[in-house]
Write a protein that holds these residues in place. Sequence first.
Motif, PDB file in Angstrom:
ATOM      1  N   SER A 219       3.878 -10.542  -2.529  1.00  0.00           N
ATOM      2  CA  SER A 219       3.339  -9.992  -1.276  1.00  0.00           C
ATOM      3  C   SER A 219       3.145 -11.107  -0.242  1.00  0.00           C
ATOM      4  CB  SER A 219       2.031  -9.228  -1.533  1.00  0.00           C
ATOM      5  OG  SER A 219       0.950 -10.116  -1.773  1.00  0.00           O
ATOM      6  N   LEU A 226      -1.343  -8.966  -0.202  1.00  0.00           N
ATOM      7  CA  LEU A 226      -2.255  -7.932  -0.695  1.00  0.00           C
ATOM      8  C   LEU A 226      -3.557  -8.579  -1.152  1.00  0.00           C
ATOM      9  CD1 LEU A 226       0.174  -5.828  -2.934  1.00  0.00           C
ATOM     10  CD2 LEU A 226      -0.746  -5.174  -0.699  1.00  0.00           C
ATOM     11  N   LYS A 227      -4.651  -7.862  -0.990  1.00  0.00           N
ATOM     12  CA  LYS A 227      -5.912  -8.305  -1.584  1.00  0.00           C
ATOM     13  C   LYS A 227      -5.866  -7.909  -3.062  1.00  0.00           C
ATOM     14  CE  LYS A 227      -8.764  -7.962   2.512  1.00  0.00           C
ATOM     15  NZ  LYS A 227      -8.304  -6.959   3.493  1.00  0.00           N
ATOM     16  N   GLU A 230      -6.050  -4.362  -3.972  1.00  0.00           N
ATOM     17  CA  GLU A 230      -4.948  -3.487  -3.542  1.00  0.00           C
ATOM     18  C   GLU A 230      -3.781  -3.498  -4.532  1.00  0.00           C
ATOM     19  OE1 GLU A 230      -5.321  -3.819   1.296  1.00  0.00           O
ATOM     20  OE2 GLU A 230      -4.403  -5.491   0.223  1.00  0.00           O
ATOM     21  N   ARG A 232      -2.382  -2.215  -7.487  1.00  0.00           N
ATOM     22  CA  ARG A 232      -2.660  -1.106  -8.400  1.00  0.00           C
ATOM     23  C   ARG A 232      -1.358  -0.553  -8.982  1.00  0.00           C
ATOM     24  NH1 ARG A 232      -6.458   0.183  -4.244  1.00  0.00           N
ATOM     25  NH2 ARG A 232      -4.859   1.443  -3.228  1.00  0.00           N
ATOM     26  N   ARG A 429       4.912  -2.050  -8.919  1.00  0.00           N
ATOM     27  CA  ARG A 429       3.753  -1.221  -9.298  1.00  0.00           C
ATOM     28  C   ARG A 429       4.063  -0.395 -10.556  1.00  0.00           C
ATOM     29  NH1 ARG A 429       1.653   2.133  -4.597  1.00  0.00           N
ATOM     30  NH2 ARG A 429      -0.056   2.479  -6.054  1.00  0.00           N
TER      31      ARG A 429
END
Lengths: 442, 48
Positions: A219, A226-227, A230, A232, A429
Motif C-alpha cells: 500500500s 493503509l492504516k 484497515e 482486513r 485481501r
Amino acid sequence: MMSSPSNHLPSLRRLFSSRNYNPEERWRKQYRVIEEKNDVFRAYITVFPKPVVERSFRRKVLRGISFGVKDVFHIKGYPTTAGSKLLSNMVSSRTAAVVSRIIEAGGAVNGKTNLHEFAFGVSNINPFYGACLNPYDTSRVSGGSSGGSAVAVALGMCDVGLGTDTAGSVRVPAAFCGVVGFKPTSGHLSTDGVIPLSWSMDHVGILSRSVWETILVYSVLVGKPLKPAEIRPLSLERLRIGVPRNYFLDLLDRHVEEAFEKGLKTLEQKGAVLEEVVVENVEKAARCRSVIAFAEAAAYHLRLSRGRLSEYGQDVRDRIVRGLAIPAAAYLNALRARKKLMREFEKIFTKIDVLATPTTLIPAHRVDEENVEIEGRLISVREASLKNTEPFNLYGAPAISIPAGNTPQGLPIGVQLVGPRGEDMKLLRIALAVEKAFTASS
Amino acid sequence: MLEREAKILSLAGLSGEDVHQLFRQALDKNLEILAELLELVEDDEQPF
C-alpha cells in the motif's frame, strides 16, 4: 542439515500498534542474528553498519520496519553487485524509486541481499558470494533469484525483503523458505533504479513473514498507505477459486500434492467454491517466456560483457550466449504468443476470483541436484521450480505464494494464488483470509 | 555462416570453439522453438 529457522521476533502485526514496539531494539536483535548466521546462510552480500533510515521514521507509516533489499536495487552511496564479480567495485550514484519510497515512509534498510548472479537463475548458488542456503536444511537451496531476501526474512534478519520476479524469483524462494512472496501486476511498482534481467517481464516484489506486512508495504509502494486497522481479509464465503486441471497439477511431488489438496479442502470448508478450469496453450508459456527473457537479457548484457564474459559464472555466461542466438523472428513471435496467452487468462478470470496452484512442483532441492525425479520422471530443478510461476510473468498478473504446510522432513510448501491484472489489493485481501484458514487448520 | 557467427559473438566479447559450439546448438534449438511459436500464432490475424 535440518534445522528450524528460529525467527524468535514477535509478530509485527501484533506489536506494530502497541506501546511495546521498539524499532531500535528490534534492529539490534536482527543485527545479532545476521552476525551469528550470515556466514552459514549467506543471505546478505552487504550488511550496512547501521540502517539507512530517516530521522523522523517514528512518525511515518512504516515506523522503522526493517528491509533487506536484493542487491539489484541501487541505493546511493552503497555498493550494488547484482551478485556478480563484474560489478564488485560499483557504488550506486542514485536510489531505486521503490527504495526511496520505503525510506520516505519510515522504513529502515539494513543491507543488500544475495541472489543468483544478475537474477539470471533460480537456485541462488552464487559462485562469487556463496550459495544462499535454505533456513530449514542447509544441504538445500533457498531458491532464487531473490533467495537472500527470503532467507533474511525467514531467519529474522529483517522484517521485509525486497526482490524481483521475472519467472518466479520472489514466489519460488518464498515457497522454499516458508515465507510469503508477492509479485504485483506488471508495471504497478517501478523498476527504475533496478538492474534489469528482462525489461518486459521484470516485476518488483515483496517477501515477508505474513500477508499483513506485504499489504502494508504494498500500500505504501503504490502511494495509498493503509492504516493497520484497515488491513482486513475478504470473506471466503462463495469465493470462486479456479483449480487448473491441466499443466499446473500434471506432475507434482507427492507431499506438495497432498498439501495442495489439503489446502483446497480447507478453503472449501470455509465456504469457497472450487471451479475446475483449463488454460489453453499454457504449456507453451515456458518456451515463450524464455525466448523473451533470454533475448532481452542478452541485449542488456552486451554492454557489460564485451571482453569480460569469462568473469560471469558459467551458467549465466551460457544463458547469455543462448540469448544471443535467438533470431528476431523468434523474439517477435514470442511476443505475439504472449498476447494470445494473456487473452486465454483474461477469459478464465471472467469465471473465477482467483486461480490456485502449488507454487513449485517440489520442496527445496539439494544444492548438488540438477535434476529431480517425480513419479519416475527426471526433470530439471529449473523446470520443477519455475513451471507454475512463469506463466504469470507473461500474463503480468498479481500472484502470491503463501506457506501451506511442510513435508514430513519439515521442508516448507507453498500455494500460489493468482488474480486478474490490476486487482492486486483484492488478491492480497483474499490471501490474508487464506493464510488465516491455513494457519487455523495446521 | 562461421564468419557472421564470429561477428555476433565478438560483439559480446566472445571467442573460442566452446562458445561457438554453444551458440550453434542454441541457434538450432531456437529455430525449433520458432516453429513451435509459429504454430501457436498462426491463427492470429492482428498480431500487434
